[in-house]
Write an enzyme that holds these catalytic residues in place. Structure first.
Site, PDB file in Angstrom:
ATOM      1  N   ARG A  82      -8.419 -16.881  63.924  1.00 24.82           N
ATOM      2  CA  ARG A  82      -8.722 -17.553  62.641  1.00 24.82           C
ATOM      3  C   ARG A  82      -9.361 -18.929  62.745  1.00 24.82           C
ATOM      4  O   ARG A  82      -9.533 -19.574  61.718  1.00 24.82           O
ATOM      5  CB  ARG A  82      -7.452 -17.668  61.770  1.00 24.82           C
ATOM      6  CG  ARG A  82      -6.701 -16.371  61.523  1.00 24.82           C
ATOM      7  CD  ARG A  82      -7.501 -15.406  60.718  1.00 24.82           C
ATOM      8  NE  ARG A  82      -6.715 -14.234  60.334  1.00 24.82           N
ATOM      9  CZ  ARG A  82      -7.234 -13.006  60.267  1.00 24.82           C
ATOM     10  NH1 ARG A  82      -8.509 -12.789  60.526  1.00 24.82           N
ATOM     11  NH2 ARG A  82      -6.491 -11.985  59.908  1.00 24.82           N
TER      12      ARG A  82
ATOM     13  N   ASN B 212      -6.696  -2.199  58.438  1.00 31.47           N
ATOM     14  CA  ASN B 212      -8.001  -1.553  58.467  1.00 31.47           C
ATOM     15  C   ASN B 212      -8.404  -1.332  59.922  1.00 31.47           C
ATOM     16  O   ASN B 212      -8.580  -2.313  60.632  1.00 31.47           O
ATOM     17  CB  ASN B 212      -9.030  -2.436  57.750  1.00 31.47           C
ATOM     18  CG  ASN B 212     -10.365  -1.722  57.619  1.00 31.47           C
ATOM     19  OD1 ASN B 212     -10.487  -0.539  57.930  1.00 31.47           O
ATOM     20  ND2 ASN B 212     -11.383  -2.447  57.185  1.00 31.47           N
TER      21      ASN B 212
ATOM     22  N   ASP C 290      -5.056  -5.963  67.712  1.00 34.59           N
ATOM     23  CA  ASP C 290      -5.663  -6.315  66.413  1.00 34.59           C
ATOM     24  C   ASP C 290      -4.770  -7.316  65.670  1.00 34.59           C
ATOM     25  O   ASP C 290      -4.611  -7.233  64.437  1.00 34.59           O
ATOM     26  CB  ASP C 290      -5.928  -5.072  65.564  1.00 34.59           C
ATOM     27  CG  ASP C 290      -6.928  -5.338  64.435  1.00 34.59           C
ATOM     28  OD1 ASP C 290      -7.437  -6.479  64.338  1.00 34.59           O
ATOM     29  OD2 ASP C 290      -7.198  -4.413  63.649  1.00 34.59           O
TER      30      ASP C 290
END
Ligand code: DOR
Length: 430
Positions: free
Chosen positions: A68, A282, A309
């Site tokens: 991030r 996702n 992930d």
């Protein structure tokens, strides 16, 4: 000098699985095996770790994390993300470029690498973007990204849907010798989708993400790559159909590798019942048949490796109606106990687990580590496979706790994470 004594050394790269010692000097492995530390004199400068009852393995490597930074530091940053990695037993992680701004130019790659210098010591290997702004229109300068330190390219979060652009991306990635990791999602089939398409999505009244949307892209990319021969990698593979294409491509010698996440190996779409936003990811959690196929493919090597992930999101993204929630769950601190559970259930061997979490990712990303052979860099994880603990927000080092396993008992931890011969994380005995 650091000596790890009497641990179960599991090193698939050299075929070793035996109780013995590892002797480390100047950041490298000096000797390894039964009696390797036998003739060492007592010396106050020699640090000794007793690994009796523990596993000693090449440092775990994660090909797929979201840290991030820049732009999303309130969710996670490079320092906190790498701390979570160290606590989870990872000595190296590869970060995805869907930051804000995205890592689509050398300045951002260099910034991320500089920030990692201030962190705990886990190695950071950034992915650059395939397309400028991850918009799927124009390719980035892959040579420059590589020179700045990127080890691969990906538009993760988005798929490169245009065949002509994907063809050129594969050609450029091959030229620059970068790993190309594709988020396989034909977006015209997944518009506004919330979860796997099937009886559960119908029951919950949520829009479905059909498995064909993944399969179509995997098949197309393999067809494109047949004549190009780039290092093509399928990110977070989730469907039985896509596995068939990977298996066939490998049999025909077309370069392809694939990763699977622990959550796709353990949770089905039923976990979403109750509109649990922590289970929105996702690609989405799939059917039980997909889980069985993923487990089989991990065991037989069709799937090369496990990647987390790790996708931190806060309450602003998760304490909202399901359709508005951001996809993703954290994974760096749960991957090891989950994979150990697969070992306990006899689905994979300890050696296959280590291969999938260290040897194979090092080979795929062409980074150092992944072995305990003499001369190799001393990136090592020591694992207590039996230690039981309960996952709570305070047991986590990540800034976020968006994981559906909160409150559950876990078995297995990293007791020591060692990078370049230096202990960067040591779990306090309780
Ligand atoms: O679940 C996911 N979360 N999948 C992605 O592809 C992106 C990621 C994120 O960045 O949160």
């Amino acid at each position: 000098m650091l000596v790890i004594e009497e641990g179960r050394i599991i090193d698939p790269a050299s075929g070793r699985d035996e109780v013995g010692d590892v002797v480390i000097e100047q950041g490298r492995i000096l000797r390894v095996g039964r009696g390797a530390s036998a003739n060492l004199p007592f010396h106050p400068e020699i640090r000794r770790i007793s690994a009796r009852g523990l596993w000693v393995v090449p440092g775990l490597i994660d090909l797929h994390v979201h840290l991030r930074e820049p732009g999303g530091e309130s969710k996670e940053d490079i320092v906190s993300g790498l701390q979570a990695a160290a606590a989870g037993g990872f000595t190296a992680v590869c970060s995805m470029p869907n930051t804000n701004p995205p890592n689509d130019c050398p300045a951002i790659t260099r910034y991320q690498l500089a920030r990692a210098q201030a962190a705990c010591g886990v190695r950071l290997y950034p992915f650059g973007a395939i397309t400028v702004g991850r918009r799927g229109e124009k390719l980035t300068g892959m040579w420059e990204l590589r020179e700045a330190g990127a080890i691969g390219v990906s538009d993760d979060g988005n798929c490169v849907t245009s065949p002509v652009l994907m063809r050129r991306a594969l050609e450029q990635a091959k030229e620059a010798d970068l790993l190309l990791s594709q988020h396989c999602e034909e977006s015209s089939l997944t518009h506004d989708a919330d979860m796997h398409e099937g009886p559960i999505s119908a029951l919950l009244g949520l829009r479905g993400w059909p498995p064909e949307a993944e399969e179509i892209i995997v098949a197309r990319d393999i067809i494109l790559n047949e004549r190009i021969g780039a290092r093509y990698h399928v990110a977070h593979i989730s469907t039985r159909g896509a596995l068939r294409w990977v298996r066939e491509a490998k049999a025909r010698g077309i370069p392809v590798s694939a990763e699977v996440t622990p959550h796709h190996l353990f949770l089905s779409d039923r976990a979403v019942i109750g509109y649990r936003t922590f289970c929105k990811v996702n690609p989405p959690l799939r059917s039980n048949e997909d889980i069985a196929a993923l487990r089989e493919a991990l065991s037989d090597g069709t799937i090369d490796c496990v990647a987390t992930d790790h996708a931190p999101h806060g309450p602003a993204e998760k304490k909202v109606p399901f359709s508005e929630a951001a996809p993703g769950m954290i994974g760096l601190e749960t991957a090891l106990p989950l994979m150990l559970k697969l070992v306990r259930h006899g689905i994979i061997s300890p050696s296959r687990m280590v291969e999938a979490m260290s040897t194979a990712p090092a080979r795929i990303a062409k980074i150092e580590g992944g072995t305990l052979s003499p001369g190799a860099v001393a990136d090592i994880t020591i694992i207590d496979p039996d230690f039981k603990w309960v996952l709570t927000p305070s047991s986590l080092h990540s800034k976020q706790c968006n994981t559906p396993w909160l409150g559950e008992e876990m078995q297995g931890v990293a007791t020591h994470t060692i990078v370049n011969g230096r202990i960067i994380f040591e779990r306090k005995p309780r």
